[in-house]
Scaffold this active site. Structure first.
Site, short mmCIF file in Angstrom:
data_model
loop_
_atom_site.label_atom_id
_atom_site.label_comp_id
_atom_site.label_asym_id
_atom_site.label_seq_id
_atom_site.Cartn_x
_atom_site.Cartn_y
_atom_site.Cartn_z
CD GLN A 191 44.04 36.83 45.54
OE1 GLN A 191 44.45 35.76 45.93
NE2 GLN A 191 44.78 37.64 44.80
NE ARG A 224 49.66 30.25 48.11
CZ ARG A 224 49.73 31.45 47.54
NH1 ARG A 224 49.27 32.52 48.18
NH2 ARG A 224 50.25 31.59 46.34
CB VAL A 225 42.92 32.72 47.57
CG1 VAL A 225 42.28 31.89 46.48
CG2 VAL A 225 42.15 32.55 48.88
CB SER A 226 47.22 36.25 47.88
OG SER A 226 48.05 35.47 47.04
CB SER A 227 43.77 38.68 50.26
OG SER A 227 43.03 38.89 49.07
#
Length: 206
Positions: A14, A8-11
């Site tokens: 990233q 998972r990356v926040s945006s």
């Protein structure tokens, strides 16, 4: 047994390479790596939900760190319970060897893992709260310096002053004035009132 990985990356801006390398080092098939580019505030993420539907009893799930699973303390604990208890899936957190449910299946091992999980989950959520606070403080400081946020206001049409005067003199209706300026009625009214307040303040100052 199938081996899975979750990233998972926040945006979208990233980079997920660090997580991807870590998962490839433990030889997870590419088809079994699920990735979301979403905030960690909750678990309503399409790829995570797909992973949850796919895993079966005895499967093994790798994640790089606990904050990649999520940042909401209560929801991390709930999803951990769903995966390990309901789905009967083992989880390995690569950055925290104590969080490896394959080890310490006895009461003491489970107890220690639960404590570590709760502490790390709390830290993850606390960091998220600190980020929000720093952002709010930064925005407040910027506003105090006169920095404006959001899209700049569109310039008024050339006929705005003439139309506003005609409307105030009741020569035309509000609807007609807004239509003449190509604006919704609420927008025309708001800009007219704002301009009149500015003019009043300027005349008082003089």
């Amino acid at each position: 047994m199938e081996i899975y990985g979750y990233i998972r990356v926040s945006s979208k801006d990233q980079n997920e390479d660090r997580q991807l390398r870590a998962l490839r080092e433990v030889r997870i098939p590419q088809r079994n790596i699920f990735m979301d580019k979403r905030s960690g505030k909750d678990f309503a993420r399409p790829c995570y939900q797909k992973l949850l539907r796919q895993v079966r009893r005895g499967d093994l799930l790798y994640i790089k760190s606990i904050d990649r699973l999520g940042r909401n303390y209560k929801e991390i604990l709930e999803q951990w319970r769903v995966l390990t208890k309901e789905k009967d899936v083992d989880i390995v957190v690569l950055d925290m060897p104590l969080l490896d449910t394959r080890r310490g299946k006895d009461l003491m091992g489970t107890f220690l893992s639960d404590i570590v999980l709760q502490v790390l989950s709390f830290v993850a959520e606390n960091e998220r709260a600190n980020i929000r606070q720093r952002q709010a403080e930064g925005i407040a400081a910027a506003k105090a310096r006169g920095v404006k946020f959001g899209r700049p206001e569109a310039p008024l049409p050339d006929n705005f002053h003439t139309v506003r005067r005609a409307w105030r003199e009741q020569k035309i209706t509000l609807r007609q004035a807004a239509l003449a300026c190509g604006m919704p009625k609420g927008t025309f009214y708001g800009k007219a009132v704002k301009m009149e307040k500015t003019e009043q303040q300027s005349s008082i100052a003089l």
